[in-house]
Design an enzyme around this catalytic site. Structure first.
Site, PDB file in Angstrom:
ATOM      1  N   HIS A 185      37.659  44.132  31.258  1.00 45.69           N
ATOM      2  CA  HIS A 185      37.082  44.652  32.391  1.00 45.69           C
ATOM      3  C   HIS A 185      37.204  44.359  33.731  1.00 45.69           C
ATOM      4  O   HIS A 185      37.906  44.673  34.655  1.00 45.69           O
ATOM      5  CB  HIS A 185      35.024  44.757  32.189  1.00 45.69           C
ATOM      6  CG  HIS A 185      34.972  45.945  32.944  1.00 45.69           C
ATOM      7  ND1 HIS A 185      35.625  46.705  32.443  1.00 45.69           N
ATOM      8  CD2 HIS A 185      33.823  46.387  33.074  1.00 45.69           C
ATOM      9  CE1 HIS A 185      34.820  48.574  32.896  1.00 45.69           C
ATOM     10  NE2 HIS A 185      33.498  47.532  33.183  1.00 45.69           N
ATOM     11  N   TYR A 231      33.733  35.831  33.592  1.00 44.64           N
ATOM     12  CA  TYR A 231      34.344  37.190  32.950  1.00 44.64           C
ATOM     13  C   TYR A 231      35.797  37.687  33.279  1.00 44.64           C
ATOM     14  O   TYR A 231      36.981  38.052  32.819  1.00 44.64           O
ATOM     15  CB  TYR A 231      33.664  38.595  33.728  1.00 44.64           C
ATOM     16  CG  TYR A 231      32.198  38.824  34.436  1.00 44.64           C
ATOM     17  CD1 TYR A 231      32.001  39.190  32.770  1.00 44.64           C
ATOM     18  CD2 TYR A 231      31.372  38.043  35.099  1.00 44.64           C
ATOM     19  CE1 TYR A 231      30.861  39.581  32.825  1.00 44.64           C
ATOM     20  CE2 TYR A 231      30.438  39.015  34.879  1.00 44.64           C
ATOM     21  CZ  TYR A 231      30.047  39.705  33.447  1.00 44.64           C
ATOM     22  OH  TYR A 231      28.626  39.497  33.812  1.00 44.64           O
TER      23      TYR A 231
END
Length: 205
Positions: free
Chosen positions: A20, A15
């Protein structure tokens, strides 16, 4: 006073550099500028303690995954016994703002953001300072989850790094002068600061 500054994101390496996770990136920028080491794992989070804008601060990266961020935030607040309405600052990504743009709010809905939604659930109210980081609007027909979990291009990364530096200054202003002063200065921006500087430079010759 003690400020709890929380950047939202997801903890796994896959990630890193995703839209995000811009909250984590801002925490890293604040840590670097203020020589704070994020070295402790407590309260379901990676935390670091230091001084930001002359005040004690705890930097927090929840390790719970985005949709359970409130568990970590609740634990940190309970431990340090801060007033979450004035001493909690949460940084999140926002698809309704242009890339690199920031917007500060003192309260409000989750805006469809699962991290904010879970924090509001655990606090029992929505009256806390949040810094929304623009990551740009998703392309038509693309799934929102795919978009926010997508990675920045090199060019986008440059814009977001500048945005993270601006967010750091904005958060320092929140701490030093209060959220209203920070909102007055930073919420009006329509484009990242670097672009403005280039435009001014271009006019000069």
């Amino acid at each position: 006073m003690m400020y709890i500054i929380v950047g939202l994101g997801n903890p796994e390496k896959k990630y890193v550099n995703t839209r995000h996770n811009i909250g984590f990136d801002v925490i890293d920028a604040i840590a670097e500028k203020n020589d704070i080491v994020l070295g402790e794992k407590k309260h379901k989070a990676l935390i670091g303690k230091g001084i930001v804008a002359g005040q004690k601060a705890v930097l927090v990266k929840p390790l719970t995954y985005m949709n359970l961020s409130g568990e970590s935030v609740r634990s940190v607040i309970d431990f340090y016994k801060v007033d979450e309405k004035s001493e909690l600052i949460v940084i999140s990504d926002d698809v309704s703002l242009d890339m690199g743009q920031i917007r500060i709010r003192k309260r409000g809905s989750d805006g469809g953001h699962n991290g904010l939604k879970n924090i509001i659930l655990h606090l029992g109210h929505d009256e806390f300072i949040r810094v929304r980081m623009g990551v740009g609007e998703k392309p038509p027909r693309m799934d929102l989850a795919d978009y926010v979990l997508g990675h920045f291009s090199a060019e986008e990364r440059e814009v977001m790094n500048e945005g993270a530096r601006t967010a750091t200054l904005a958060i320092e202003k929140v701490i030093a002068e209060g959220p209203d002063a920070a909102m007055n200065k930073y919420n009006a921006r329509k484009r990242p600061p670097r672009e403005e500087e280039n435009m001014v430079g271009g006019q000069g010759g």
